[in-house]
Design a protein around this motif. Structure first.
Motif, short mmCIF file in Angstrom:
data_model
loop_
_atom_site.label_atom_id
_atom_site.label_comp_id
_atom_site.label_asym_id
_atom_site.label_seq_id
_atom_site.Cartn_x
_atom_site.Cartn_y
_atom_site.Cartn_z
N PRO A 92 0.79 -1.23 0.00
CA PRO A 92 0.00 0.00 0.00
C PRO A 92 0.82 1.29 0.00
N TYR A 93 2.11 1.24 -0.25
CA TYR A 93 2.90 2.47 -0.22
C TYR A 93 2.39 3.47 -1.25
N PRO A 94 2.04 4.68 -0.82
CA PRO A 94 1.36 5.63 -1.69
C PRO A 94 2.18 6.13 -2.87
N PHE A 119 -6.33 -3.57 2.96
CA PHE A 119 -5.01 -3.25 3.51
C PHE A 119 -3.96 -2.98 2.44
N THR A 120 -4.30 -3.13 1.18
CA THR A 120 -3.38 -2.77 0.10
C THR A 120 -4.03 -1.72 -0.80
N ASP A 121 -5.11 -2.09 -1.46
CA ASP A 121 -5.75 -1.23 -2.45
C ASP A 121 -6.41 0.01 -1.84
N LEU A 123 -6.20 1.20 1.45
CA LEU A 123 -5.28 1.97 2.28
C LEU A 123 -4.33 2.80 1.41
N GLY A 124 -3.69 2.17 0.45
CA GLY A 124 -2.76 2.89 -0.42
C GLY A 124 -3.44 3.96 -1.25
N GLY A 125 -4.60 3.64 -1.79
CA GLY A 125 -5.35 4.62 -2.57
C GLY A 125 -5.75 5.83 -1.73
N ASN A 126 -6.22 5.57 -0.52
CA ASN A 126 -6.60 6.68 0.37
C ASN A 126 -5.38 7.51 0.77
N LEU A 127 -4.26 6.87 1.06
CA LEU A 127 -3.04 7.60 1.40
C LEU A 127 -2.58 8.50 0.25
#
Length: 180
Positions: A92-94, A119-121, A123-127
């Motif tokens: 999930p790294y932005p 926890f990947t798609d 979370l990363g998308g929101n970040l």
């Protein structure tokens, strides 16, 4: 916890239409591969997703693959679906989400991230400041870490008032939106 809250929760990518995207101000989508567009680890043709990609891109929506699958697997599907994008994205790294959105030539607020994992798609998308769209996974992956993640996902979604899990909808059932 709000970083784990998807903007939209839908059953299948086929529920995403040009009208759905226009209503949200979205002009581009980053797409997860496994359990979003095609069944996990499958190399079998999945005509429903291929038709959907063709229809959405034909309507002027910019698409790119953003997957944690191996470079080889992602490359195979990128070629088959005629998509740009990357494998082993590091979700999930932005940073990977921001690079992919920039490659579409769009600002983050006009890009959606479509995937099957909180926890990947999501979370990363929101970040990264993207519009996040969580889809029900195409298949029930039996890997231990995935089973644990799915249990945690159901708990998080329940906190937001979503009762979504295997007890609500069964893949392969009579109204399975994922059947090719």
């Amino acid at each position: 916890m709000s970083l784990l809250r998807p903007d939209d929760l839908i059953r299948s990518v086929s529920d995403i239409t040009p009208e759905f995207l226009a209503a949200r101000g979205l002009r581009g989508l980053l797409l997860d591969l496994d359990n979003t567009l095609v069944p996990y680890h499958s190399y079998d043709d999945f005509p429903r997703s291929a038709r959907w990609v063709e229809e959405i891109s034909g309507s002027g929506i910019r698409l790119a693959l953003l997957s944690n699958a191996t470079v080889k697997r992602a490359g195979e599907w990128r070629s088959r679906l005629a998509l740009e994008g990357v494998g082993m994205a590091g979700k999930p790294y932005p940073a990977s989400f921001r690079r992919a959105a920039a490659a579409l030539g769009l600002p983050a607020y006009q890009v959606g991230m479509v995937g099957d994992q909180l926890f990947t798609d999501v979370l990363g998308g929101n970040l990264a400041g993207l519009h996040t769209i969580l889809v029900h996974p195409l298949v029930d992956n039996a890997l231990p870490h995935t089973r644990l993640a799915r249990m945690l996902e159901r708990r998080v979604l329940a906190r937001y008032g979503h009762a979504w899990g295997p007890d609500i909808w069964q893949p392969g059932g009579p109204e399975d939106p994922h059947e090719p």
